[in-house]
Motif scaffolding. Structure first.
Motif, PDB file in Angstrom:
ATOM      1  N   GLU A  56       0.829  -1.198   0.000  1.00  0.00           N
ATOM      2  CA  GLU A  56       0.000   0.000   0.000  1.00  0.00           C
ATOM      3  C   GLU A  56       0.867   1.253   0.000  1.00  0.00           C
ATOM      4  OE1 GLU A  56      -4.191   1.533   1.881  1.00  0.00           O
ATOM      5  OE2 GLU A  56      -2.716   0.696   3.259  1.00  0.00           O
ATOM      6  N   HIS A  57       1.022   1.805  -1.195  1.00  0.00           N
ATOM      7  CA  HIS A  57       1.765   3.046  -1.379  1.00  0.00           C
ATOM      8  C   HIS A  57       1.151   3.778  -2.559  1.00  0.00           C
ATOM      9  CE1 HIS A  57       5.016   5.624  -3.073  1.00  0.00           C
ATOM     10  NE2 HIS A  57       5.139   5.943  -1.801  1.00  0.00           N
ATOM     11  N   ALA A  58       1.010   5.105  -2.421  1.00  0.00           N
ATOM     12  CA  ALA A  58       0.405   5.899  -3.493  1.00  0.00           C
ATOM     13  C   ALA A  58       0.988   7.300  -3.491  1.00  0.00           C
ATOM     14  CB  ALA A  58      -1.113   5.965  -3.325  1.00  0.00           C
ATOM     15  N   PHE A  72       2.013   8.641   0.235  1.00  0.00           N
ATOM     16  CA  PHE A  72       1.108   7.996   1.180  1.00  0.00           C
ATOM     17  C   PHE A  72       1.484   6.553   1.454  1.00  0.00           C
ATOM     18  CE2 PHE A  72      -2.181   4.761   1.256  1.00  0.00           C
ATOM     19  CZ  PHE A  72      -2.795   5.022   2.474  1.00  0.00           C
ATOM     20  N   THR A  73       1.521   6.183   2.726  1.00  0.00           N
ATOM     21  CA  THR A  73       1.436   4.802   3.192  1.00  0.00           C
ATOM     22  C   THR A  73       0.474   4.811   4.372  1.00  0.00           C
ATOM     23  OG1 THR A  73       3.254   4.972   4.790  1.00  0.00           O
ATOM     24  CG2 THR A  73       3.823   4.302   2.524  1.00  0.00           C
ATOM     25  N   ASN A 115      -6.991  10.614  -0.487  1.00  0.00           N
ATOM     26  CA  ASN A 115      -6.678  10.345  -1.889  1.00  0.00           C
ATOM     27  C   ASN A 115      -5.795   9.105  -2.026  1.00  0.00           C
ATOM     28  OD1 ASN A 115      -6.508  11.594  -4.814  1.00  0.00           O
ATOM     29  ND2 ASN A 115      -4.447  10.934  -4.270  1.00  0.00           N
ATOM     30  N   GLY A 116      -4.806   8.986  -1.141  1.00  0.00           N
ATOM     31  CA  GLY A 116      -3.870   7.875  -1.228  1.00  0.00           C
ATOM     32  C   GLY A 116      -4.530   6.530  -1.038  1.00  0.00           C
ATOM     33  N   TYR A 117      -5.269   6.370   0.070  1.00  0.00           N
ATOM     34  CA  TYR A 117      -5.845   5.049   0.308  1.00  0.00           C
ATOM     35  C   TYR A 117      -6.983   4.740  -0.658  1.00  0.00           C
ATOM     36  CZ  TYR A 117     -10.068   6.406   3.058  1.00  0.00           C
ATOM     37  OH  TYR A 117     -11.282   6.889   3.477  1.00  0.00           O
ATOM     38  N   ALA A 118      -7.769   5.767  -1.020  1.00  0.00           N
ATOM     39  CA  ALA A 118      -8.898   5.518  -1.917  1.00  0.00           C
ATOM     40  C   ALA A 118      -8.432   5.077  -3.299  1.00  0.00           C
ATOM     41  CB  ALA A 118      -9.772   6.774  -2.010  1.00  0.00           C
TER      42      ALA A 118
END
Length: 240
Positions: A56-58, A72-73, A115-118
């Motif tokens: 999970e990285h964005a 984001f993590t 925004n990152g997790y979505a």
């Protein structure tokens, strides 16, 4: 792995192909009532989203300024310049949303976290379901209309993956492609959302929706079509 999950993974391109990739990139344009409520209305400028496929990285750019991007993590969110300088940073970012309701304003780091997790969730659907710690079961089907019945996968996310809510439902048509995604937005008071997806495309052998519209979900499970909480359009998608 459930039979439905196996069929869904194959319909979206198959795990053998998915496992060749480490990264997904896409151009996104987003907006909707949620961002207005948070005091951060989204402009129509296209942005470039990059997410990892197996962790999970964005990141999205530009973010706040032409030479800035988000990073984001689950345990950290930051805004950085192109030279690596950290503009702002927050560790354990989920904790910052404690007590938030729908109308609670967001700062840029809150927006970057959401925004990152979505987008990580959306751009890795349905393949994230086979990651370590995910629990998947087939739940009761949903009658979208008198002639349309969608099968449903219920996914329980582990604590180390940030997402809308711990339990989320994903609906699939007769072709085993995604039609709808239900969740609660826990970081915004827990409101219920029904996200409909449209215009399936294919890139590098992977199928994905290019248009997403998340509506406020009524207690009967149907969307309130007058309340578009988040809208996202995707283009120029690549897996590598």
């Amino acid at each position: 792995m459930t039979d439905l999950l196996s069929e869904v993974l194959e319909a979206h391109g198959g795990t053998e192909r998915w496992n060749r990739f480490t990264t997904v990139t896409a151009t996104i344009v987003s907006g909707g009532e949620l961002f207005v409520a948070k005091g951060l209305p989204q402009d129509p400028q296209p942005r470039r989203m990059t997410v990892a496929t197996h962790r999970e990285h964005a990141s999205v750019e530009p973010f706040g300024a032409p030479d800035q991007h988000s990073d984001f993590t689950a345990g950290r969110v930051a805004i950085e310049r192109s030279d690596g300088t950290v503009v702002a940073e927050r560790l354990d970012p989920r904790r910052a949303f404690t007590g938030h309701v729908l109308e609670t304003p967001w700062d840029p780091l809150d927006r970057a976290y959401f925004n990152g997790y979505a987008l990580w969730t959306y751009l890795t659907t349905p393949f994230f379901a086979i990651m370590k710690g995910m629990t998947v079961e087939e739940a009761e089907p949903w009658n979208e209309s008198p002639t349309e019945r969608w099968r449903r996968l219920r996914v329980t996310f582990p604590d180390d993956i940030a997402s809308h809510s711990t339990v989320q439902d994903f609906y699939f048509g007769d072709d085993n492609l995604l039609r709808r995604h239900d969740y609660h937005v826990d970081i915004a008071g827990g409101f219920a959302a029904a996200q409909y997806v449209h215009d399936i495309d294919e890139a590098d052998g992977i199928k994905f929706p290019t248009r997403r519209r998340a509506y406020l979900r009524r207690p009967d499970g149907h969307p309130d079509r007058d309340r578009v909480m988040v809208g996202i359009d995707l283009s120029d998608v690549h897996y590598f």
